[in-house]
Structure formats: structure tokens, C-alpha cells
Design a protein around this motif. Structure first.
Motif, short mmCIF file in Angstrom:
data_model
loop_
_atom_site.label_atom_id
_atom_site.label_comp_id
_atom_site.label_asym_id
_atom_site.label_seq_id
_atom_site.Cartn_x
_atom_site.Cartn_y
_atom_site.Cartn_z
N LEU A 38 -48.84 11.86 20.22
CA LEU A 38 -48.97 12.15 18.80
C LEU A 38 -47.61 12.18 18.12
O LEU A 38 -47.43 11.61 17.04
CB LEU A 38 -49.69 13.49 18.60
N SER A 39 -46.66 12.82 18.77
CA SER A 39 -45.33 12.94 18.18
C SER A 39 -44.61 11.59 18.12
O SER A 39 -44.06 11.20 17.09
CB SER A 39 -44.49 13.94 18.98
N SER A 40 -44.63 10.84 19.25
CA SER A 40 -43.84 9.62 19.34
C SER A 40 -44.47 8.42 18.64
O SER A 40 -43.76 7.46 18.31
CB SER A 40 -43.58 9.27 20.81
N SER A 41 -45.80 8.45 18.42
CA SER A 41 -46.47 7.29 17.83
C SER A 41 -46.74 7.43 16.34
O SER A 41 -47.19 6.48 15.71
CB SER A 41 -47.81 7.05 18.55
N SER A 42 -46.51 8.59 15.77
CA SER A 42 -46.92 8.85 14.39
C SER A 42 -46.29 7.88 13.40
O SER A 42 -46.97 7.38 12.48
CB SER A 42 -46.58 10.29 14.00
N VAL A 256 -34.41 18.71 20.51
CA VAL A 256 -34.25 18.84 19.06
C VAL A 256 -35.50 19.42 18.41
O VAL A 256 -35.54 19.61 17.19
CB VAL A 256 -33.92 17.47 18.42
N GLY A 257 -36.52 19.68 19.20
CA GLY A 257 -37.75 20.27 18.68
C GLY A 257 -38.89 19.26 18.65
O GLY A 257 -38.67 18.07 18.44
N LEU A 258 -40.10 19.74 18.87
CA LEU A 258 -41.27 18.88 18.90
C LEU A 258 -41.46 18.19 17.55
O LEU A 258 -41.50 18.85 16.51
CB LEU A 258 -42.51 19.72 19.23
N GLY A 259 -41.53 16.88 17.56
CA GLY A 259 -41.67 16.09 16.34
C GLY A 259 -40.35 15.72 15.70
O GLY A 259 -40.33 14.97 14.72
N VAL A 279 -38.23 10.08 24.72
CA VAL A 279 -38.61 10.90 23.56
C VAL A 279 -38.91 12.33 24.02
O VAL A 279 -38.58 13.30 23.33
CB VAL A 279 -39.84 10.29 22.84
N ILE A 280 -39.54 12.48 25.19
CA ILE A 280 -39.76 13.81 25.74
C ILE A 280 -38.42 14.51 25.96
O ILE A 280 -38.26 15.69 25.62
CB ILE A 280 -40.55 13.72 27.07
N GLY A 281 -37.47 13.79 26.55
CA GLY A 281 -36.15 14.37 26.76
C GLY A 281 -35.44 14.72 25.48
O GLY A 281 -34.71 15.72 25.40
N GLU A 282 -35.64 13.91 24.44
CA GLU A 282 -34.99 14.16 23.15
C GLU A 282 -35.60 15.38 22.46
O GLU A 282 -34.87 16.24 21.94
CB GLU A 282 -35.12 12.93 22.26
#
Length: 323
Positions: A38-42, A256-259, A279-282
Motif C-alpha cells: 500500500l505504501s510503496s505502490s500508492s 523515515v516513517g511509514l509512507g 522501501v521497507i528499509g527506507e
């Protein structure tokens, strides 16, 4: 109280402990995966479909179907699973062949390994082929357990069938999955005690095939050289690897926080699929990245314990192949 077993001893002795721990780790990975999709594909989803949730909904639908199948199959008697193994193999073979049929098979990034379903939904038959080959091989070897010291019982029809499946996936253009299938084949042969000379022969043939397929296809060579030195072609083949490193590097300890990912705004290709781990690591930092790796390690360890402890040859072989 003194003399009572500790919770760790009770956990080790409980026959269902590995099952519950594998199930728990799997569900945690599923939930984390959905959140990160959800976060990475938005951004990409909104750009392509006009909604930030389209790609997430597609993933969530497959997750629901997968969980339902998980609970249904986990309650199937093992003898029934063994009886259905050949049918599953045949269905998987037909699905692999259908990827080459115009109008049914879909090519993505030079790989024709998808079947078009409805709307944005696609099916990747090679994922089913992995499990089908494992279950059929486990049933075959378990039935021939006392004759596996004979060359013919060991290699026929296992080797030709495995070779056909790997060849079909290679023809799809998916060399990565073909290599994974080859590793699965090797693991199945290892657990049944195949002679080392067979591993040596297959290893030589496999490495020669990988080299030939890599050297004769331009984009594969570019990927290989970019892996060796991504900085040599920052604007080309090395772009994705470099951006993935940037994402992991900027995550720090806690992210850096979710999203809050910056790379998912177009800088990192395939941010919600092949390169979702950066992206998970970021967003979740080193802590989140290690959590994902730890959950996969937990599944591996507990499944391996299950394979070692069982007296059922089918379960032992299938479990090892899946691991």
C-alpha cells in the motif's frame, strides 16, 4: 516451581509448536507485506489507475484467496495431498504452456510468464509450478523410498519432468525463476541422498546453461555487469541498484516513517514488486529490514525442524523442497 519444565521446553515438546510458529511468522509477513505494498505502490497506482489503492486492492484480494487456500490445504489429509500431486503437476504444466498462447499469455519487461485474467489481474503459473514439482517429486520419491539407490528409480521420470519445467520457464525469459527451480531440484535430490557425482554433473550443465543464456541476451549481461559495478552506468543498468542502495542508506536505524519514502515517487523502478525491500528499509529502517529477514529465518528454522522430526518420507522431502 522447581522441577517444572520451562516455557521453552514445553514449546519444544509440543507437537503443534512448529506449525503454529510457521503460521504466525507467515501471517506477520503477510500483514507487513500488504502494508508495504500500500505504501510503496500508492504513487504509481494513482498515476496509472487514478486511485492510490488499485494495486493494493489487487494484492489484498490475492492475499485473501491465499489465506483461504492455506487453511483449506493445511487440513487436507496427507494421503489425499499425495493423490492430487500428479493432477496438480499436470495443471501447472498446462498453465505454463498457456503463457505462450497469443491472447492468453502476457509479456512483462521481456518475460512472457503471466496469464491475463480480468482487468489488472494476472496469474504467474511458474509460482504454482514450483510447488507442484515439489509435491509430485516428494510423492514419487516417498513411494520409491527403498529403491532410490538404483539409478533408474532415482532419475526417471524425475529428471526429464524437472528438465521440461525448467526449460519452459527459460523459454518464458524468466532466468531467475529457472535458477530457483534448479535449486529446488538440487535440494530434493540432496534430501533423498543422491550421489555427489550426479550433483557435479548437473552443476556443470547448469552453470554452462546459465552462462550461455546470460552471454547471449544483452539485458542479462547488463544486469550482471551492473551488479559488479553499478556506479559504472548510473543512468542505465546501474540505476535501480543504486537507487535501492540510496533507499536503504537513508532509512537509518528506525526509518523515515511509514509512507515517507522518497524513492517510491518514481526514482526507484519496481518499488512495490522486485525492489520493495529497499522501501521497507527506507521507511522502517534497519529494524524493519531485520524483522523481515528474521521472520523468513524463523519459517526456515521451524520448517527444517519439522522435516527432521517427521517419520513420513513424503513430508520430509516436500518440506525440504519448500524450504
Amino acid at each position: 516451581r522447581t522441577g517444572e519444565p520451562s516455557w521453552r521446553d514445553r514449546l519444544n515438546q509440543h507437537p503443534m509448536a512448529p506449525y503454529h510458529l510457521i503460521l504466525g511468522a507467515t501471517m506477520l509477513l503477510l500483514v507487513l507485506g500488504l502494508v508495504m505494498v500500500l505504501s510503496s505502490s500508492s504513487v504509481e497506482s494513482y498515476d496509472i489507475y487514478g486511485s492510490a489503492f488499485t494495486l493494493f486492492i489487487r494484492q489484498a484480494l490475492f492475499a485473501v484467496i491465499g489465506v483461504a487456500a492455506l487453511f483449506f490445504i493445511s487440513r487436507m489429509p496427507i494421503p489425499l495431498t499425495r493423490r492430487l500431486a500428479l493432477a496438480f503437476l499436470v495443471v501447472s504444466f498446462v498453465l505454463l504452456v498457456l503463457t505462450f498462447v497469443p491472447g492468453i499469455g502476457v509479456g512483462v519487461n521481456g518475460q512472457r510468464n503471466w496469464i491475463k485474467l480480468v482487468g489488472p489481474f494476472r496469474l504467474q503459473p511458474s509460482e504454482f509450478a514450483k510447488l507442484a514439482l515439489i509435491l509430485w517429486s516428494a510423492e514419487l520419491f516417498a513411494r520409491r523410498e527403498h529403491w532410490l539407490h538404483q539409478w533408474r528409480s532415482l532419475m526417471l521420470p524425475f529428471a526429464p519432468v524437472a528438465a521440461v519445467f525448467v526449460a519452459l520457464i527459460v523459454l518464458q525469459g524468466d532466468l531467475g525463476t529457472a535458477i530457483i527451480m534448479s535449486v529446488i531440484v538440487a535440494s530434493l535430490m540432496f534430501v533423498i541422498g543422491a550421489p555427489l557425482r550426479i550433483f557435479a554433473a548437473l552443476g556443470v550443465v547448469g552453470l554452462a546453461g546459465i552462462a550461455a543464456l546470460s552471454l547471449t541476451v544483452g539485458y542479462r549481461m547488463r544486469r550482471f555487469t551492473a551488479w559488479l559495478n553499478p556506479e559504472a552506468d548510473l543512468d542505465g543498468a546501474g540505476w535501480q541498484l543504486t537507487q535501492g542502495k540510496y533507499a536503504l542508506g537513508t532509512g537509518g536505524w528506525w526509518g523515515v516513517g511509514l509512507g515517507g519514502s522518497r524513492e517510491k515517487w518514481g526514482a526507484l523502478p519496481e518499488a512495490h514488486t522486485d525492489f520493495i525491500f529497499p522501501v521497507i528499509g527506507e521507511e522502517l529502517g534497519l529494524f524493519g529490514a531485520l524483522t523481515v529477514l528474521g521472520l523468513f529465518a524463523a519459517i526456515t528454522i521451524f520448517a527444517l525442524r519439522m522435516a527432521i522430526r517427521t517419520s513420513d518420507a513424503f513430508v520430509r522431502i516436500a518440506c525440504t523442497g519448500i524450504i
